[in-house]
Design a protein around this motif. Sequence first.
Motif, mmCIF file in Angstrom:
data_model
loop_
_atom_site.group_PDB
_atom_site.id
_atom_site.type_symbol
_atom_site.label_atom_id
_atom_site.label_comp_id
_atom_site.label_asym_id
_atom_site.label_seq_id
_atom_site.Cartn_x
_atom_site.Cartn_y
_atom_site.Cartn_z
ATOM 1 N N MET A 269 0.854 -1.178 0.000
ATOM 2 C CA MET A 269 0.000 0.000 0.000
ATOM 3 C C MET A 269 0.898 1.239 0.000
ATOM 4 O O MET A 269 1.933 1.258 0.665
ATOM 5 N N GLU A 270 0.478 2.251 -0.737
ATOM 6 C CA GLU A 270 1.225 3.502 -0.825
ATOM 7 C C GLU A 270 0.338 4.657 -0.360
ATOM 8 O O GLU A 270 -0.896 4.547 -0.382
ATOM 9 N N ILE A 271 0.951 5.749 0.032
ATOM 10 C CA ILE A 271 0.198 6.932 0.462
ATOM 11 C C ILE A 271 -0.798 7.353 -0.624
ATOM 12 O O ILE A 271 -1.922 7.750 -0.334
ATOM 13 N N SER A 272 -0.406 7.211 -1.881
ATOM 14 C CA SER A 272 -1.290 7.592 -2.993
ATOM 15 C C SER A 272 -2.545 6.709 -3.080
ATOM 16 O O SER A 272 -3.502 7.070 -3.771
ATOM 17 N N ASP A 273 -2.568 5.586 -2.365
ATOM 18 C CA ASP A 273 -3.731 4.691 -2.350
ATOM 19 C C ASP A 273 -4.775 5.100 -1.311
ATOM 20 O O ASP A 273 -5.873 4.536 -1.277
ATOM 21 N N LEU A 274 -4.438 6.048 -0.442
ATOM 22 C CA LEU A 274 -5.276 6.313 0.723
ATOM 23 C C LEU A 274 -6.708 6.713 0.398
ATOM 24 O O LEU A 274 -7.629 6.272 1.089
ATOM 25 N N ASN A 275 -6.945 7.523 -0.615
ATOM 26 C CA ASN A 275 -8.329 7.896 -0.937
ATOM 27 C C ASN A 275 -9.178 6.670 -1.242
ATOM 28 O O ASN A 275 -10.298 6.539 -0.730
ATOM 29 N N ASP A 276 -8.652 5.763 -2.062
ATOM 30 C CA ASP A 276 -9.396 4.549 -2.406
ATOM 31 C C ASP A 276 -9.555 3.634 -1.196
ATOM 32 O O ASP A 276 -10.633 3.064 -0.981
ATOM 33 N N VAL A 277 -8.505 3.496 -0.413
ATOM 34 C CA VAL A 277 -8.551 2.630 0.769
ATOM 35 C C VAL A 277 -9.545 3.184 1.795
ATOM 36 O O VAL A 277 -10.359 2.437 2.352
ATOM 37 N N LEU A 278 -9.503 4.488 2.032
ATOM 38 C CA LEU A 278 -10.426 5.100 2.997
ATOM 39 C C LEU A 278 -11.880 4.984 2.538
ATOM 40 O O LEU A 278 -12.778 4.747 3.349
ATOM 41 N N SER A 279 -12.119 5.124 1.263
ATOM 42 C CA SER A 279 -13.467 4.965 0.721
ATOM 43 C C SER A 279 -13.975 3.544 0.957
ATOM 44 O O SER A 279 -15.107 3.332 1.408
ATOM 45 N N PHE B 227 -0.806 -3.838 2.645
ATOM 46 C CA PHE B 227 -0.866 -4.309 1.263
ATOM 47 C C PHE B 227 -2.267 -4.078 0.713
ATOM 48 O O PHE B 227 -3.243 -4.129 1.454
ATOM 49 N N VAL B 228 -2.340 -3.847 -0.589
ATOM 50 C CA VAL B 228 -3.633 -3.737 -1.259
ATOM 51 C C VAL B 228 -3.793 -4.890 -2.243
ATOM 52 O O VAL B 228 -2.815 -5.398 -2.795
ATOM 53 N N LEU B 229 -5.034 -5.262 -2.433
ATOM 54 C CA LEU B 229 -5.422 -6.284 -3.404
ATOM 55 C C LEU B 229 -6.090 -5.535 -4.554
ATOM 56 O O LEU B 229 -7.066 -4.806 -4.338
ATOM 57 N N CYS B 230 -5.540 -5.676 -5.743
ATOM 58 C CA CYS B 230 -6.029 -4.915 -6.897
ATOM 59 C C CYS B 230 -6.527 -5.844 -7.996
ATOM 60 O O CYS B 230 -5.965 -6.913 -8.223
ATOM 61 N N LEU B 231 -7.559 -5.377 -8.675
ATOM 62 C CA LEU B 231 -8.068 -6.026 -9.878
ATOM 63 C C LEU B 231 -8.103 -4.955 -10.954
ATOM 64 O O LEU B 231 -8.842 -3.972 -10.829
ATOM 65 N N GLU B 232 -7.275 -5.126 -11.972
ATOM 66 C CA GLU B 232 -7.196 -4.153 -13.066
ATOM 67 C C GLU B 232 -7.015 -2.734 -12.522
ATOM 68 O O GLU B 232 -7.760 -1.821 -12.851
ATOM 69 N N ASP B 233 -6.074 -2.544 -11.642
ATOM 70 C CA ASP B 233 -5.717 -1.248 -11.050
ATOM 71 C C ASP B 233 -6.766 -0.694 -10.091
ATOM 72 O O ASP B 233 -6.616 0.429 -9.603
ATOM 73 N N GLU B 234 -7.834 -1.422 -9.815
ATOM 74 C CA GLU B 234 -8.831 -0.992 -8.824
ATOM 75 C C GLU B 234 -8.529 -1.692 -7.505
ATOM 76 O O GLU B 234 -8.374 -2.920 -7.466
ATOM 77 N N ILE B 235 -8.444 -0.925 -6.426
ATOM 78 C CA ILE B 235 -8.221 -1.515 -5.103
ATOM 79 C C ILE B 235 -9.536 -2.119 -4.621
ATOM 80 O O ILE B 235 -10.542 -1.423 -4.486
ATOM 81 N N ILE B 236 -9.509 -3.441 -4.405
ATOM 82 C CA ILE B 236 -10.717 -4.130 -3.969
ATOM 83 C C ILE B 236 -10.545 -4.775 -2.592
ATOM 84 O O ILE B 236 -11.460 -5.423 -2.097
ATOM 85 N N GLY B 237 -9.384 -4.570 -1.981
ATOM 86 C CA GLY B 237 -9.154 -5.108 -0.647
ATOM 87 C C GLY B 237 -7.816 -4.651 -0.113
ATOM 88 O O GLY B 237 -7.005 -4.069 -0.838
ATOM 89 N N LYS C 288 -7.199 -15.437 0.156
ATOM 90 C CA LYS C 288 -5.964 -15.166 -0.600
ATOM 91 C C LYS C 288 -5.132 -14.094 0.098
ATOM 92 O O LYS C 288 -3.914 -14.227 0.235
ATOM 93 N N LEU C 289 -5.775 -13.048 0.571
ATOM 94 C CA LEU C 289 -5.073 -11.939 1.213
ATOM 95 C C LEU C 289 -4.472 -12.355 2.557
ATOM 96 O O LEU C 289 -3.321 -12.044 2.851
ATOM 97 N N VAL C 290 -5.234 -13.094 3.359
ATOM 98 C CA VAL C 290 -4.715 -13.538 4.660
ATOM 99 C C VAL C 290 -3.577 -14.542 4.462
ATOM 100 O O VAL C 290 -2.548 -14.460 5.130
ATOM 101 N N ARG C 291 -3.735 -15.466 3.536
ATOM 102 C CA ARG C 291 -2.648 -16.417 3.266
ATOM 103 C C ARG C 291 -1.395 -15.698 2.752
ATOM 104 O O ARG C 291 -0.275 -16.068 3.077
ATOM 105 N N PHE C 292 -1.597 -14.646 1.963
ATOM 106 C CA PHE C 292 -0.459 -13.859 1.474
ATOM 107 C C PHE C 292 0.330 -13.288 2.653
ATOM 108 O O PHE C 292 1.558 -13.410 2.698
#
Length: 156
Positions: free
Chosen positions: A14-24, A49-59, A89-93
């Motif tokens: 996860m990066e600082i630039s992800d915060l808007n999407d993560v907070l939403s 860490f973020v989970l992304c699908l086609e550049d969209e943060i979904i977890g 998948k995310l927890v196992r990661f």
Amino acid sequence: MNKSKQEEIEIRKMEISDLNDVLSLERDIFRDAWNEAMFSEEILKHDAFVLCLEDEIIGYICGWLLYEEYNITNVAIDAKFQKMGLGTKLVRFIIDYVAQKNCPIFFLEVRGSNYAAIHLYKKIGFDIVGKRKKYYKNPEEDALLMVLSVKETNER
């Protein structure tokens, strides 16, 4: 989610630039949502860490390593993508990521009413070992304390 979509899933820091999407996403999922400062601290001082699908943060998943114990502090999957194995998948990661640092014990807290999450964690190998009274707010609720021993998991 079909197999080709599963292959497009990426887990990255996860990066600082992800915060808007993560907070939403956080506000959509949790009534007692974390704020920007909390996520910033995770990014800068701990694991996030973020989970992304086609550049969209979904977890996302966050946690702290403290000596030989790891505390998973926050896990979320967008409601549109739940029940597709992505939480697992995310927890196992994170377990695999942290196990490389010779960390054998993982802890987390979960709302006692969050049956889907409890089921997911038990399926991975976590056991309920205690309760934290009035841990959650909005609404007030006890947390179940769950633990996983990586050594035990490898034997299962």
